[in-house]
Write a protein that holds these residues in place. Structure first.
Motif, short mmCIF file in Angstrom:
data_model
loop_
_atom_site.label_atom_id
_atom_site.label_comp_id
_atom_site.label_asym_id
_atom_site.label_seq_id
_atom_site.Cartn_x
_atom_site.Cartn_y
_atom_site.Cartn_z
N CYS A 159 0.83 -1.20 0.00
CA CYS A 159 0.00 0.00 0.00
C CYS A 159 0.87 1.26 0.00
CB CYS A 159 -0.86 0.06 1.27
SG CYS A 159 -1.87 -1.38 1.54
N GLU A 160 0.25 2.34 -0.40
CA GLU A 160 0.87 3.65 -0.25
C GLU A 160 0.35 4.27 1.04
OE1 GLU A 160 0.29 6.14 -3.64
OE2 GLU A 160 1.28 4.74 -4.98
N GLY A 161 1.14 5.13 1.62
CA GLY A 161 0.74 5.80 2.85
C GLY A 161 1.84 6.69 3.35
N ASP A 221 8.18 8.05 19.03
CA ASP A 221 7.32 7.04 18.40
C ASP A 221 7.53 7.10 16.89
OD1 ASP A 221 5.43 5.03 18.18
OD2 ASP A 221 3.75 6.24 18.92
N VAL A 222 7.30 5.98 16.25
CA VAL A 222 7.29 5.91 14.78
C VAL A 222 6.22 4.89 14.40
CG1 VAL A 222 9.17 4.22 14.67
CG2 VAL A 222 8.66 5.63 12.68
N PHE A 223 5.39 5.26 13.45
CA PHE A 223 4.33 4.36 13.01
C PHE A 223 4.00 4.68 11.56
CE2 PHE A 223 2.53 7.99 15.23
CZ PHE A 223 1.52 8.44 14.41
N SER A 224 3.30 3.76 10.94
CA SER A 224 2.91 3.97 9.55
C SER A 224 1.40 3.91 9.42
CB SER A 224 3.56 2.92 8.64
OG SER A 224 3.11 1.63 8.98
N VAL A 225 0.90 4.61 8.41
CA VAL A 225 -0.53 4.60 8.10
C VAL A 225 -0.68 4.37 6.61
CG1 VAL A 225 -1.26 6.00 10.05
CG2 VAL A 225 -0.62 7.12 7.95
N ALA A 226 -1.54 3.45 6.25
CA ALA A 226 -1.75 3.11 4.85
C ALA A 226 -3.08 3.69 4.37
CB ALA A 226 -1.76 1.59 4.66
N VAL A 227 -3.06 4.24 3.17
CA VAL A 227 -4.26 4.79 2.56
C VAL A 227 -5.29 3.67 2.40
CG1 VAL A 227 -5.18 5.88 0.48
CG2 VAL A 227 -2.97 6.61 1.39
N ASP A 228 -6.52 3.97 2.75
CA ASP A 228 -7.66 3.05 2.68
C ASP A 228 -7.61 1.94 3.74
OD1 ASP A 228 -8.80 4.50 0.61
OD2 ASP A 228 -7.82 3.29 -0.93
N PHE A 229 -6.66 2.01 4.68
CA PHE A 229 -6.65 1.10 5.82
C PHE A 229 -6.84 1.94 7.07
CE2 PHE A 229 -5.15 -1.72 2.65
CZ PHE A 229 -5.53 -2.99 3.07
N GLU A 230 -5.74 2.40 7.68
CA GLU A 230 -5.86 3.27 8.84
C GLU A 230 -6.18 4.71 8.43
OE1 GLU A 230 -2.79 0.13 9.46
OE2 GLU A 230 -2.89 1.80 8.06
N LEU A 231 -5.73 5.09 7.26
CA LEU A 231 -5.81 6.48 6.84
C LEU A 231 -7.02 6.72 5.95
CD1 LEU A 231 -4.38 9.21 6.98
CD2 LEU A 231 -3.13 8.57 4.93
#
Length: 85
Positions: free
Chosen positions: A28-30, A46-56
């Motif tokens: 995914c992109e994010g 902190d460091v985290f990722s967010v994926a478009v159409d999932f968390e974002l």
């Protein structure tokens, strides 16, 4: 970006891995979001990722602010602990 005394660095990411509703691993992109205690970026909280159409489902900046709102007490505890040492 500065928010509630924290410094936030948001970087686009095109290789995030998530699981779709059928259990398949997909790319995914994010964004990767890093939260620091100060603008020197020496103390990463902190460091985290967010994926478009999932968390974002909205803008990355708003997601980061919402996340910091939830984790603010823990972040402050971590900074206090770091400053004691």
């Amino acid at each position: 970006m500065k928010y509630k005394g924290f410094y936030v660095k948001i970087t686009p990411d095109t290789d995030l891995h998530r699981e779709d509703k059928d259990g398949n691993d997909i790319r995914c992109e994010g964004f990767t979001i890093e939260v620091f205690a100060d603008e020197s970026e020496k103390l990463e909280i902190d460091v985290f990722s967010v994926a478009v159409d999932f968390e974002l489902l909205k803008e990355a900046e708003q997601f980061a602010m919402d996340y910091i709102d939830c984790e603010e007490k823990e972040y402050c505890r971590m900074i206090d602990e770091f400053n004691k040492n």
